[in-house]
Design an enzyme around this catalytic site. Sequence first.
Site, PDB file in Angstrom:
ATOM      1  N   GLU A  69       0.186  -0.976   5.781  1.00 27.04           N
ATOM      2  CA  GLU A  69       1.267  -0.370   6.559  1.00 27.04           C
ATOM      3  C   GLU A  69       1.062   1.121   6.776  1.00 27.04           C
ATOM      4  O   GLU A  69       1.320   1.644   7.864  1.00 27.04           O
ATOM      5  CB  GLU A  69       2.611  -0.620   5.856  1.00 27.04           C
ATOM      6  N   ASP A 121       0.833  -1.208   0.000  1.00 26.12           N
ATOM      7  CA  ASP A 121       0.000   0.000   0.000  1.00 26.12           C
ATOM      8  C   ASP A 121       0.866   1.256   0.000  1.00 26.12           C
ATOM      9  O   ASP A 121       2.074   1.189   0.251  1.00 26.12           O
ATOM     10  CB  ASP A 121      -0.957   0.003   1.197  1.00 26.12           C
TER      11      ASP A 121
END
Lengths: 483, 483
Positions: free
Chosen positions: B169, B102
């Site tokens: 994250e 991400d």
Amino acid sequence: MSDIPTRLQPIFEQIDKNTEANIAKLATAISFKAVSGDESLRPELFKKADYIQSLLEKLNCTDIQQFDLGEEKPGLSLPPVILARLGTSPTKKTVVVYAHMDVQPASKEDGWDTEPFELFHDKENGLLIGRGSTDDTGPLLAWLNMLEAHQQLGLELPVNLIFCFESMEESGSIGLDKFIEDEAKTSGYFFKYASKIDSVAISDNYWLGTTTPALTYGLRGCNYYQIKVDGPKADLHSGVFGGCIAEPMIDLVQLLSTLVNSKGEILIPGVNEMVAPVTDAEREIYKSITYSVEEFNESSNSNTCLFDNKEDILMHRWRMPSLSVHGIENAFSGQGAKTVIPATCSGKFSIRTVPHIDSDKLDALVIDHVNKQFAKLNSPNKMVCELVHNGAYWYSDPHNSSFTAASKATELVWGQKPDLTREGGSIPITLTFEQQLKSSVVLIPCGKGNDGAHSINEKIDLENYVKGAKLLGSFLYYFSETD
Amino acid sequence: MSDIPTRLQPIFEQIDKNTEANIAKLATAISFKAVSGDESLRPELFKKADYIQSLLEKLNCTDIQQFDLGEEKPGLSLPPVILARLGTSPTKKTVVVYAHMDVQPASKEDGWDTEPFELFHDKENGLLIGRGSTDDTGPLLAWLNMLEAHQQLGLELPVNLIFCFESMEESGSIGLDKFIEDEAKTSGYFFKYASKIDSVAISDNYWLGTTTPALTYGLRGCNYYQIKVDGPKADLHSGVFGGCIAEPMIDLVQLLSTLVNSKGEILIPGVNEMVAPVTDAEREIYKSITYSVEEFNESSNSNTCLFDNKEDILMHRWRMPSLSVHGIENAFSGQGAKTVIPATCSGKFSIRTVPHIDSDKLDALVIDHVNKQFAKLNSPNKMVCELVHNGAYWYSDPHNSSFTAASKATELVWGQKPDLTREGGSIPITLTFEQQLKSSVVLIPCGKGNDGAHSINEKIDLENYVKGAKLLGSFLYYFSETD
């Protein structure tokens, strides 16, 4: 003067007879969602103004005009100010009546027990519940209800009236100051038929409590300040920069902490010294006022009062300055736990002003204090403390002819002397009227202290709505008799 | 050991040959708008995971699984964690590779010079620009690029690899801690073919500057606190209540001002005393690191540094605690000048922790301090200071076998010894891996300190992207040779 009650008797009776119709009128008037703070509802303010204008027309008012104040911002028109006139007799006194048509936001979801824009007549408790019932649509209609009784009875008013009804009061009365100033000029509206305005009457505040009517002779002013601290160019991550960078929020918190302590004492040198000393005579006024710590706690819905007696509470509300810290712009303000170092932040605070605080001197003291405190921090950040806006305090002689007439009217209608009160808040237009129309101003509230003007379940007691019309009518009669 | 460069030579050449193809792969990978913080983009995270899985499949990885972590909230699925394996040899060491798929939010309007989700190859400056180029998609692909070169050359890896790629994250790695914990159990994924994990390699941070590669052996922890002050039941008008009511914001500002001063010094008794003393040997490490005040100022884009030398800056970033005030919830935070007295407000601050600050003891010191300061205020308001969340600091031996191998790889690929750095921020998953897999962890960054990971115009130097693959490959070779 003793025949005034005789002259008023049929008017009072007519007002009583009209009660059901007047409740219906209030129901119609508050059905407009005239929330000036909600752009999407702007058309409702225009509709409500049209409705109020239609009532003025039925009362045979003349020179009725809706004034366009321009745009609030590109594409968003300001709602109109209505001016209207009843009577142009050169031998009568002229009284300006100010009220506002707009209301605070309201929705059932906020916790209202009933639909805020549908008037609910709570017959058991004698309450008329709805947004605007007391602030300020109810009092506005009380004026008109009084006039209608005269019309039905074929009676003339003892004074000339000029109505000034605005629609942005709950949003800072945008445009009104300038408008009044312009219309106060020789070519303007106010002095078209009269060389002077004798009084301005405003019913846009409330009794102090719930048992004693009030007349209000003072308002605090408000100087609003901002402390802006600028550090890095963009927000930073506290993991990477924490401990190495001078954080604007840390500087700001240090500065804000030097302004006022938890007892509410202003710590800025020189401010308290400007406050007019409390006289013994003044202390006596405060002793006589009906009020209690319990009433204060009820109104704040908490036990977080700083004082344990009514005199201290009232003096600190009305005649002492106060400093409130409102919040911080640009810092993290959301829920949760964000580890940001805000690059910039602005602390907002304001000082409520009272006689004899000089506004310019206050600004200088505040800014000088903050600058000195910031210098002490020895921070590499940049800091600017500045005035955002100010509104002066207002203080009237509570024994002038307007107040004397209003006091007599109160005694007649309510059977008791009014409390002579001040207000902690500001109604900036008060001072504008006083200065521009060179007239005294009287604040003559209709509603009670527990009406919840800006809160949920706003109400006006039916008794206050009905007696409000009588009170305002009586005021005009007594005022017409003064020198 | 001296034959390692010989063994690596063809791999390096193959990686160079693949440069254009590897740039194209990065272009595809960053074209997914895999912003974990934007719910509306959630499908993009699933698509990106499928794309990464397809690359793993081509590399002949086995046991490839996308794990469902459940829902972030009702109706919003968490994106998957991908686990995959390459090699199950019982005679080889096993290395876990963590990366995340991400990215941070990005849009052209934020000030990007190019479309953030379209890779722009700035050939003049040798930059690959796009969201995720350095954080963390580029480094993730560096691992895969290295494997592809092996595959093309028909070479086996010197270690077994287990990939762990997550997708949350940038949004707190929701669900990952628990997932790792579960999979670390005997019946789980990690120990299916190996009785132990020998190292965990993470390339999710950056060089300190732009000229010297780095290995990172320490991270600060973070204990996040909230001070909530409750006063009246609802927001009040400062005109009516200012000066009479105990204002929560005034109390809060007083409390926040006792936590830290403008020099960044923590004022809470007992906190600084827990910090490990700086040794002479440690001072030497800091002296040798390539860094300057100018570099710091460039990274903060300001001149608001608290120190005038690199040693102080780096120590206060890496090995000293810091206290940041992030903001205030529920106070007025908008633009303009609202005269509200907030009924309640919550100050948010956090302390970055370092050896040997005991987290529980820190909480006790903080809360006790705030409670004592509040008692001094003698306020009728209610106050609660509490821990919101915490993440422990991480500190590794920078001379263990993982770091020794990574250091040799750095010297081989970059021709210079790496700076041994720490980070001021936290990567909480580091400690989770260390504890749950009972393995050492090495942070082996690919990108430079000016990559702008969370900023506009995020980039990775083409050289770093290419050498990143060589670096990670070399690391595995040197690590396979350690005892």
